[in-house]
Scaffold this motif. Structure first.
Motif, short mmCIF file in Angstrom:
data_model
loop_
_atom_site.label_atom_id
_atom_site.label_comp_id
_atom_site.label_asym_id
_atom_site.label_seq_id
_atom_site.Cartn_x
_atom_site.Cartn_y
_atom_site.Cartn_z
N LYS A 210 29.95 46.85 44.35
CA LYS A 210 30.15 45.51 45.20
C LYS A 210 31.69 45.15 45.11
N ALA A 211 32.33 45.13 43.78
CA ALA A 211 33.60 44.67 43.83
C ALA A 211 34.47 45.53 44.82
N VAL A 212 34.55 46.96 44.56
CA VAL A 212 35.04 47.73 45.24
C VAL A 212 35.00 47.71 47.03
N LYS B 190 43.18 53.23 46.51
CA LYS B 190 42.98 53.25 47.73
C LYS B 190 43.77 52.33 48.77
N ILE B 191 44.09 51.27 48.45
CA ILE B 191 44.64 50.24 49.34
C ILE B 191 46.20 50.78 49.72
N LEU C 55 48.55 39.44 49.03
CA LEU C 55 47.60 39.24 48.05
C LEU C 55 47.72 40.43 47.21
N ASN C 56 47.53 40.07 46.02
CA ASN C 56 47.51 41.28 44.85
C ASN C 56 46.06 41.76 44.69
N TYR C 57 45.66 42.84 45.60
CA TYR C 57 44.21 43.19 45.61
C TYR C 57 43.85 43.97 44.49
N ALA D 282 39.83 48.81 35.56
CA ALA D 282 39.44 50.01 36.26
C ALA D 282 39.07 49.91 37.63
N VAL D 283 38.33 49.11 38.09
CA VAL D 283 37.99 48.69 39.21
C VAL D 283 39.22 48.32 40.12
N GLY D 284 40.15 47.35 39.55
CA GLY D 284 41.19 47.06 40.30
C GLY D 284 42.27 48.05 40.51
N GLU D 285 42.39 49.25 39.46
CA GLU D 285 43.28 50.21 39.55
C GLU D 285 42.67 51.18 40.87
N TYR D 286 41.52 51.43 40.66
CA TYR D 286 40.81 52.22 41.92
C TYR D 286 41.24 51.50 43.24
#
Length: 208
Positions: free
Chosen positions: A77-79, A17-18, A170-172, A9-13
């Protein structure tokens, strides 16, 4: 919520955004440029100015998938780190440095992107993962006892990607997921194992 689900879910968010930011940057949108500048200042080593970047992080926080941000400091922190590193990577680039999702396209993980550094300038001949400076930084990141220490080396590697002639992307989405997992001792080893495989492993070539 189990950490792998929260990490995804962090990755999807972050990808959402990016994706919007990258579209704006490539269209030379002044608002997108200003957002990147704010996020980049945060990752460049100074203390986080939450009043400056809070709107970028929290205004559309997906409570349904990530819950209340006050309850998950690892997600915040991750986001924040992923967005800041993207802003650093995208700085002064004429192409989109984030690999956005396309069906059937293999993900460019952090390990794979690091492998590309110096690949065509003599430092890494024939695609072999022999760039000692990159390997040292990856090893130091793995050994760093704190998340902030690891990010210091990630920042150095992103700068190398930005300055490389290979136009490294890079795949963010996956990177943000890994930044979440890497903060948990039980998952950090698996993340570095995957990055190591992507960095060192060469699939056998098929000959006619």
């Amino acid at each position: 919520m189990p950490s792998p689900i929260r990490a995804s879910a962090v990755g999807e968010y972050v990808e959402g955004k990016i994706g919007a930011l990258q579209t704006g940057i490539l269209a030379d949108n002044s608002s997108a440029r200003a957002t990147l500048s704010r996020l980049r200042r945060d990752i460049n080593g100074s203390s986080t100015n939450w009043m400056a970047i809070g709107n970028d992080i929290y205004s559309d926080w997906p409570v349904e998938s990530l819950g209340n941000p006050d309850d998950d400091a690892l997600a915040v922190k991750a986001v924040t780190t992923a967005l800041g590193l993207y802003a650093l990577h995208q700085q002064s680039q004429s192409y989109g440095v984030a690999q956005l999702r396309k069906d059937g396209e293999p993900s460019i993980s952090f390990g794979r992107a690091c492998r590309m550094i110096g690949r065509n300038n003599g430092a890494n001949p024939q695609g072999e993962a022999t760039n000692n400076g990159v390997t040292r930084r990856l090893s130091a990141a793995e050994a760093a006892p704190t998340f902030e220490g690891k990010v210091w080396f990630f920042r150095a590697l992103i700068k190398l990607m930005r300055s490389d002639d290979n136009r490294i992307t890079l795949n963010y989405r996956d990177f943000a997921r890994d930044l979440y997992l890497i903060q948990q001792s039980g998952n950090a080893n698996q993340v570095f194992q995957r990055w190591s495989c992507d960095f060192f492993y060469q699939p056998p070539t098929t000959q006619d």
